[in-house]
Design a protein around this motif. Sequence first.
Motif, PDB file in Angstrom:
ATOM      1  N   ASP A   6       0.834  -1.209   0.000  1.00 24.64           N
ATOM      2  CA  ASP A   6       0.000   0.000   0.000  1.00 24.64           C
ATOM      3  C   ASP A   6       0.865   1.255   0.000  1.00 24.64           C
ATOM      4  O   ASP A   6       0.575   2.222  -0.720  1.00 24.64           O
ATOM      5  CB  ASP A   6      -0.913   0.019   1.236  1.00 24.64           C
ATOM      6  N   GLN A   7       1.936   1.224   0.786  1.00 21.40           N
ATOM      7  CA  GLN A   7       2.833   2.373   0.824  1.00 21.40           C
ATOM      8  C   GLN A   7       3.533   2.578  -0.510  1.00 21.40           C
ATOM      9  O   GLN A   7       3.736   3.706  -0.956  1.00 21.40           O
ATOM     10  CB  GLN A   7       3.867   2.215   1.950  1.00 21.40           C
ATOM     11  N   ARG A   8       3.891   1.463  -1.140  1.00 20.06           N
ATOM     12  CA  ARG A   8       4.486   1.556  -2.479  1.00 20.06           C
ATOM     13  C   ARG A   8       3.505   2.192  -3.460  1.00 20.06           C
ATOM     14  O   ARG A   8       3.879   3.025  -4.291  1.00 20.06           O
ATOM     15  CB  ARG A   8       4.871   0.170  -2.984  1.00 20.06           C
ATOM     16  N   LEU A   9       2.245   1.800  -3.347  1.00 19.04           N
ATOM     17  CA  LEU A   9       1.227   2.352  -4.237  1.00 19.04           C
ATOM     18  C   LEU A   9       1.043   3.847  -3.993  1.00 19.04           C
ATOM     19  O   LEU A   9       0.948   4.633  -4.950  1.00 19.04           O
ATOM     20  CB  LEU A   9      -0.100   1.621  -4.025  1.00 19.04           C
ATOM     21  N   VAL A  10       0.984   4.247  -2.737  1.00 17.06           N
ATOM     22  CA  VAL A  10       0.820   5.668  -2.407  1.00 17.06           C
ATOM     23  C   VAL A  10       1.963   6.490  -3.002  1.00 17.06           C
ATOM     24  O   VAL A  10       1.747   7.552  -3.608  1.00 17.06           O
ATOM     25  CB  VAL A  10       0.753   5.864  -0.880  1.00 17.06           C
ATOM     26  N   ALA A  11       3.179   6.000  -2.844  1.00 15.49           N
ATOM     27  CA  ALA A  11       4.342   6.714  -3.384  1.00 15.49           C
ATOM     28  C   ALA A  11       4.302   6.768  -4.911  1.00 15.49           C
ATOM     29  O   ALA A  11       4.634   7.783  -5.524  1.00 15.49           O
ATOM     30  CB  ALA A  11       5.630   6.049  -2.903  1.00 15.49           C
ATOM     31  N   ALA A  24       2.714  -2.301  -7.912  1.00 10.21           N
ATOM     32  CA  ALA A  24       2.161  -2.343  -6.555  1.00 10.21           C
ATOM     33  C   ALA A  24       0.791  -3.026  -6.546  1.00 10.21           C
ATOM     34  O   ALA A  24       0.486  -3.836  -5.664  1.00 10.21           O
ATOM     35  CB  ALA A  24       2.059  -0.932  -5.978  1.00 10.21           C
ATOM     36  N   LEU A  25      -0.026  -2.714  -7.528  1.00  9.91           N
ATOM     37  CA  LEU A  25      -1.346  -3.335  -7.605  1.00  9.91           C
ATOM     38  C   LEU A  25      -1.228  -4.833  -7.861  1.00  9.91           C
ATOM     39  O   LEU A  25      -1.943  -5.652  -7.251  1.00  9.91           O
ATOM     40  CB  LEU A  25      -2.184  -2.669  -8.716  1.00  9.91           C
ATOM     41  N   ASP A  30      -3.850  -2.337  -2.035  1.00  9.61           N
ATOM     42  CA  ASP A  30      -5.277  -2.020  -1.983  1.00  9.61           C
ATOM     43  C   ASP A  30      -5.548  -0.810  -2.877  1.00  9.61           C
ATOM     44  O   ASP A  30      -5.015   0.274  -2.625  1.00  9.61           O
ATOM     45  CB  ASP A  30      -5.682  -1.716  -0.549  1.00  9.61           C
ATOM     46  N   PRO A  31      -6.382  -0.918  -3.925  1.00 11.53           N
ATOM     47  CA  PRO A  31      -6.666   0.244  -4.790  1.00 11.53           C
ATOM     48  C   PRO A  31      -7.421   1.348  -4.070  1.00 11.53           C
ATOM     49  O   PRO A  31      -7.530   2.455  -4.594  1.00 11.53           O
ATOM     50  CB  PRO A  31      -7.496  -0.363  -5.925  1.00 11.53           C
TER      51      PRO A  31
END
Length: 391
Positions: A6-11, A24-25, A30-31
């Motif tokens: 999730d942190q990877r996705l946020v970044a 990340a997805l 989590d989308p």
Amino acid sequence: MDHHQDQRLVAAVAAGDEAAVAQALAAGADPDASAGQLRGSVLSEAAGSGRSGVVRMLLEAGAQLRTVRPHTPSALRAAVVGGHPDVVRELLAHGALAAQPGSTPSALTEAISQTSFQPGPATLQTLRLLLAAGATPGTTEEAPLISAIRRSASPVVLRILLEHGAPVDQRRSDDTPAVVLATRRGDHAAVDVLLQAGADPDARDPRGRTALMHAVERDERRVVAALLLAGAATDAVSPDGMTALLLAQGWQRQTVQFMLGERRVGLDNVQINRTAVELVPTGLRIAGDPQLFRLLASAIDIALDDLGEPEWQARTGRDPEVARAFAQRLRDDVVPAASGSWHELDATVDEFRSARSALAEIAYGTTPVTPDGSSRADIVDLLQELDRQPG
């Protein structure tokens, strides 16, 4: 839930890195991950940043269009505020309107606001997209045309709303017509748009006052002219017995009385029922460059010398001694502003009116001389600039 992914996705979303978002997805992020405590989901973050590719990827991964967390913007609202029509189009295609929360402001009302706060082609395109998709205001919000007038929206915004079916005689929730609201705000451009679209120039507010009556009371001469050109009735009578002419006489609006067809006007003390409050300032601050202050001083001296003090007082109603003293202050008392590059002078209203009277005599009277370095057209321009300002 994989917090690390999730942190990877946020970044990745923050950076607009589509490849990293996909990774990340695919790794289980989590989308609907939160982009921050008050920033909403990563979908809202991407939408507000105008990252249409990332938005598409998140939607395909199952991201929710509704607001995932309280007090955070939905993706659609974030895109509207950010002024990103491509993202708005993408979200609408996925059913974003139906997923909007019931809280205000709605996406449509927000879009109308943005045309004033962040004007540009993108905000107009966003508004058109929402209207074409059938967007509506929230249950506690005013109709779009009313919201636009309250926000002093550009005439093009009003025309777009009218093109998409807004009733030209739309009324506020208290039954006040749009044309009266625009009139009370002195928004002659909005009044003109409404009248050209067929608004009733004689529509009455809940007290039975017409737009013309409100324009006269507030000395909004351009609105008065627009209404009269549209055929507004000058003989309409309100339930409390007022007419436009009575209101003009009661407020001693001499110019407006002429506009209403009177040929003899004065300063009679006519009793009326007023709906407007007028502030009477006792002082003001003039800001400009030193040469403009010298020009005003010269204008006073020229007008006084040309007319002579008795005729000056008779024509302007101003004390010649006050005018002479103010001309000297305009030369001697101007000081640099404490927090800007301009110069300033505090003056009484009577002093300022002396300067304005002098400019009017040079611009429109018999005084043939103009201050050094200026033409009559320059004086007319300066006088009109002063008259456009509040007070």
